[in-house]
Design a protein around this motif. Sequence first.
Motif, PDB file in Angstrom:
ATOM      1  N   ARG A 133      17.483 -13.908 -29.665  1.00 11.74           N
ATOM      2  CA  ARG A 133      16.554 -14.886 -30.231  1.00 11.74           C
ATOM      3  C   ARG A 133      16.724 -15.041 -31.734  1.00 11.74           C
ATOM      4  O   ARG A 133      15.852 -15.561 -32.409  1.00 11.74           O
ATOM      5  CB  ARG A 133      15.131 -14.502 -29.846  1.00 11.74           C
ATOM      6  N   TRP A 365       9.087 -12.443 -28.901  1.00  9.29           N
ATOM      7  CA  TRP A 365       8.808 -13.603 -29.744  1.00  9.29           C
ATOM      8  C   TRP A 365       7.887 -13.278 -30.918  1.00  9.29           C
ATOM      9  O   TRP A 365       7.375 -14.180 -31.575  1.00  9.29           O
ATOM     10  CB  TRP A 365       8.183 -14.728 -28.910  1.00  9.29           C
ATOM     11  N   GLN A 368       9.070 -14.879 -34.332  1.00  9.25           N
ATOM     12  CA  GLN A 368       8.804 -16.314 -34.454  1.00  9.25           C
ATOM     13  C   GLN A 368       7.310 -16.574 -34.634  1.00  9.25           C
ATOM     14  O   GLN A 368       6.915 -17.465 -35.398  1.00  9.25           O
ATOM     15  CB  GLN A 368       9.345 -17.051 -33.231  1.00  9.25           C
ATOM     16  N   GLU A 372       5.369 -18.508 -37.739  1.00  9.72           N
ATOM     17  CA  GLU A 372       4.396 -19.583 -37.521  1.00  9.72           C
ATOM     18  C   GLU A 372       3.074 -19.286 -38.243  1.00  9.72           C
ATOM     19  O   GLU A 372       2.448 -20.184 -38.813  1.00  9.72           O
ATOM     20  CB  GLU A 372       4.179 -19.777 -36.025  1.00  9.72           C
ATOM     21  N   PRO A 420      13.620 -27.016 -38.077  1.00 12.02           N
ATOM     22  CA  PRO A 420      12.568 -26.038 -38.397  1.00 12.02           C
ATOM     23  C   PRO A 420      11.817 -26.356 -39.675  1.00 12.02           C
ATOM     24  O   PRO A 420      10.735 -25.805 -39.903  1.00 12.02           O
ATOM     25  CB  PRO A 420      13.348 -24.724 -38.524  1.00 12.02           C
ATOM     26  N   ARG A 425       8.308 -24.140 -35.265  1.00 12.86           N
ATOM     27  CA  ARG A 425       8.449 -23.713 -33.867  1.00 12.86           C
ATOM     28  C   ARG A 425       9.826 -23.998 -33.299  1.00 12.86           C
ATOM     29  O   ARG A 425      10.180 -23.478 -32.237  1.00 12.86           O
ATOM     30  CB  ARG A 425       7.368 -24.378 -33.009  1.00 12.86           C
ATOM     31  N   MET A 427      12.319 -22.686 -34.321  1.00 15.40           N
ATOM     32  CA  MET A 427      13.009 -21.393 -34.344  1.00 15.40           C
ATOM     33  C   MET A 427      12.915 -20.667 -33.006  1.00 15.40           C
ATOM     34  O   MET A 427      13.597 -19.654 -32.803  1.00 15.40           O
ATOM     35  CB  MET A 427      12.448 -20.528 -35.472  1.00 15.40           C
ATOM     36  N   ARG A 428      12.115 -21.172 -32.102  1.00 14.43           N
ATOM     37  CA  ARG A 428      12.079 -20.619 -30.745  1.00 14.43           C
ATOM     38  C   ARG A 428      13.183 -21.209 -29.855  1.00 14.43           C
ATOM     39  O   ARG A 428      13.466 -20.655 -28.794  1.00 14.43           O
ATOM     40  CB  ARG A 428      10.722 -20.900 -30.103  1.00 14.43           C
TER      41      ARG A 428
END
Length: 446
Positions: A133, A365, A368, A372, A420, A425, A427-428
């Motif tokens: 990720r 996650w 990320q 956020e 981004p 988001r 980046m997910r």
Amino acid sequence: MSIRLRVLRVCLAATLAGLSACASTPVQWASPEGQPKLPPPREINAVARPDAAHCAAIVGATLIDGRGGPPVRDAVVVVRGDRIVAAGARGATDVPAGAEVVRGAGLWVLPGLIDAHFHLEGDDGLPGVILQRGVTSLREPGNWIEAYDAARKLGPTPRLFLAGPLLDGPYPAYPENAMLVRDAAEARWAVDQLVERGASAIKVYFRLPLGLVEEIAKAAHARGVIAVAHLETVDAAAAVRAGLDGIEHITSLGTALVPPREAERYRQSVIADNDARVPGRYEIFRGISLAAPRTRALLGLLVARGTFLTPTLAIFERRAGDAGATETEVRGFENMMKLTLAARRAGVRVVVGSHGKAPGAERGWAYQHEMELLVESGLSPMEVLVAGTLENARYFRVDDRLGSVEPGKLADLVLVEGDPLADIRAMRRVKRVMLNGRWVGPAQAE
């Protein structure tokens, strides 16, 4: 005179003159005065290298190079072996003959993400998941180095910059992850032991008194590594003056932001009972004032000293409507976010750390989610991306080889779908990850 002292004097003079330019002046870590320059720290894992002659070119992606400048549209990034050899606009960057061409149209290419505060917590597969990720380097600030042996056998992991166990006082909060330190001699001995075993940072925990914090910082610097701390019972300003390079958790600032009587009440409650810090930190933060002179003074000190701050907001997140969340917790967390923004606006070197797992994030996650939350706090997406790449590389003292997409640096890269800068988001939506010049595969669903 030390670099830090000179910078502090300059910043104080600028403050008295009503100037603010000093707030963005970076402070470079240096070897102790009178000692030879020490080499930057290394990761403890041997990262696989590609064929030195292999060449890959990412063509047509938008480049965010990690340095904070405007993105480069229709860019080319060329990698040979484990190094970036070229990066720039397509019209100004040649694609070598015979290169493996990766079509980047619609994608954004960034430096590999760096996690300043990751905890394994027995989940041996988690480092491999976060690598898929986009997290290509991590620091575990508080676990035995051998705790990563199993994770390293499961397959590729991010670059592992480990601190070894916490250095803590009697009745430690986490006995299994701590080394007890009772006096200055033990402090110096513990630092030497950990550095000899591969520690690239030393983590101070909150039961150690100020004098031992200072001894540990001196010993760490003498061995060429940084000293970071989770503070609850030591005033953050005093600890920074004692030599800390980084503060872990926004809550570590709490006792420096409230009246002394309130701070002492909290400090004594935590010394008496480790668990008192859980509700106590929200009570502290509910009552802080961003406009108070003590808040401005603390942030100014962090700026002047070049101290890094890893907020780890995600592990403190409490929102209205969350099961069991109290009004004090909700208001306290809101002030944690506000203080994080105030710190960044003052010029504090805010970086990104996930804590490995967080209540509001699914497995893998947390990083990320932390990004956020930083954007929600008011940082711009570009500030957060720089905080998670080049600024974190500076915190690790490896910015000579990691943290940005520049010729000569190691090829740790992430390709994401979407912009981004318009929506963090994105980046997910990780499409490909390169570690040390080798693709580690597409993101895997969990």
